[in-house]
Motif scaffolding. Structure first.
Motif, short mmCIF file in Angstrom:
data_model
loop_
_atom_site.label_atom_id
_atom_site.label_comp_id
_atom_site.label_asym_id
_atom_site.label_seq_id
_atom_site.Cartn_x
_atom_site.Cartn_y
_atom_site.Cartn_z
N GLY A 8 0.72 -1.05 0.18
CA GLY A 8 0.11 0.06 -0.18
C GLY A 8 0.84 1.22 -0.03
N ASP A 9 0.43 2.35 0.35
CA ASP A 9 1.00 3.64 0.32
C ASP A 9 1.59 3.67 1.60
OD1 ASP A 9 1.73 6.31 0.10
OD2 ASP A 9 0.19 7.01 -0.84
N VAL A 10 2.72 3.43 1.86
CA VAL A 10 3.45 3.29 3.19
C VAL A 10 3.77 4.83 3.64
CG1 VAL A 10 5.37 2.56 4.26
CG2 VAL A 10 4.73 1.34 2.18
N THR A 11 3.84 5.71 2.75
CA THR A 11 4.28 7.12 3.50
C THR A 11 2.93 7.74 3.86
OG1 THR A 11 5.83 7.24 1.83
CG2 THR A 11 5.22 9.19 2.70
N ALA A 12 2.00 7.58 3.26
CA ALA A 12 0.67 8.29 3.72
C ALA A 12 0.10 7.47 4.87
CB ALA A 12 -0.45 8.01 2.46
#
Ligand code: PEP
Ligand code: MN
Length: 346
Positions: free
Chosen positions: A45-49
């Motif tokens: 998934g979008d790790v940073t977000a």
């Protein structure tokens, strides 16, 4: 990713964190300790977000990545070194140390030809020379552009040397690729993401120089851009970073070589010329680079540095370059022995 809850977080708080993680499409493995709960997060998934969203929650102590954000360039992806083939007989990252050399800028046919013949005779395998120059002042020489590229191609024809030259914008990728073997991304463009994406699609080997104030991780993330867009042929270059020190032009982060060797399979070269800004410091830094395990060097050398249009103070005279090559020969021999020994143990 791992999420550490604050001490004595309530069940409702833990549930709200778990729900947030699931909303990002991840799965959860919670570990309950005496005082705090640690949540393991797995999946894609979008790790940073997700990290940012979790860190904004009061009940979360810390949210951390555990696998590197750069995937394709990391050692997790490939353990052995990437060997980059340049033409038919140069391998960067292989069992020979590759030296690239030549003037900072291509200035004339005479200058580039003389440089090319001399550095080839001394043992360089790649000719450097900028045709598009990233100058701090708009009033300084900006390079010979396509005419300079043509002269480089002529020098390759005459000497058999491969060519490395700088590419400054994504609009020039096709033009530069027509003439060069290695596309150099300069320090000032390390985070020019449009350029990195175009170079990913282009496929020609890229030498990516570390930005003036960039971390090693940022360098790897920029390399990841190129690889993620389809081009696995990336060479990293440590060329000195900005620090409080003023005696040298930049500060060579020489330990970046073994650090990068631990983190990535991409080959690493050192640029002792831009790292120091002083010709007298170039030979000792070349020795250090070989001793610490760099895969290559890129060195500025000029037939008459006193008259060079750019970077004369850090350019070796061609005779000095020749002496430097003889000077490092013993180190290169040890380098080869240690490479062979390493290859035998893996
Ligand atoms: C160069 O190699 O000539 C150059 C401009 O280098 P850097 O991008 O490292 O300053
Ligand atoms: Mn230069």
């Amino acid at each position: 990713m791992i999420v550490s809850m604050k001490r004595f977080a309530t069940k409702a708080e833990i549930d709200s964190v778990c729900e947030r993680i699931r909303d990002f499409g991840y799965k959860i493995h919670a570990i309950e300790g005496e005082e705090r709960v640690v949540i393991g997060v797995v999946g894609v998934g979008d790790v940073t977000a997700c990290l940012e969203s979790l860190e904004a929650m009061d009940c979360v102590e810390k949210a951390m990545r555990i696998s590197a954000p750069y995937k394709f360039v990391s050692k997790e992806f490939r353990t052995g070194k990437t060997v980059i083939k340049i033409g038919s007989d140069v391998d960067i990252g292989g069992d020979d140390l590759v030296v690239m050399a030549g003037p900072c800028s291509v200035e004339s046919e005479k200058q580039i030809m003389e440089s090319a013949y001399a550095v080839a005779k001394s043992g360089a395998k790649v000719l450097r020379g900028g045709a598009f120059k990233p100058r701090t002042s708009p009033y300084d020489f900006q390079g010979m552009a396509e005419e300079g590229l043509k002269l480089l191609a002529k020098a390759r024809e005459a000497t058999g040397l491969a060519i490395v030259t700088e590419i400054m914008s994504d609009g020039e990728v096709d033009l530069v690729a027509e003439y060069t073997d290695i596309m150099q991304v300069g320090a000032r463009n390390m985070q020019n993401f449009a350029l990195l994406k175009s170079l990913g699609r282009c496929g020609r080997p890229v030498m990516l120089k570390r930005g003036l104030s960039s971390t090693i991780k940022e360098l790897l993330m920029s390399a990841e851009y190129i690889v993620a867009h389809g081009n696995p042929n990336v060479i990293l270059c440590e060329r000195g970073i900005r620090t409080f020190e003023t005696i040298t032009r930049n500060t060579c982060d020489i330990v970046a070589v073994p650090v990068l060797n631990e983190l990535t399979h991409l080959p690493i070269v050192i640029d002792p010329s831009h790292a120091t800004g002083k010709r007298s410091l170039v030979p000792p830094l070349c020795r250090a680079a070989v001793a610490i395990g760099a895969d290559g060097l890129i060195v500025e050398a000029h037939p008459c540095p006193e008259r060079a249009i750019s970077d004369g103070a850090q350019s070796l005279h061609l005779e000095e370059f020749d002496r430097m090559m003889r000077d490092i020969a013993g180190y290169v021999k040890l380098w080869k022995e240690s490479r062979a020994a390493m290859a035998a143990t893996v």
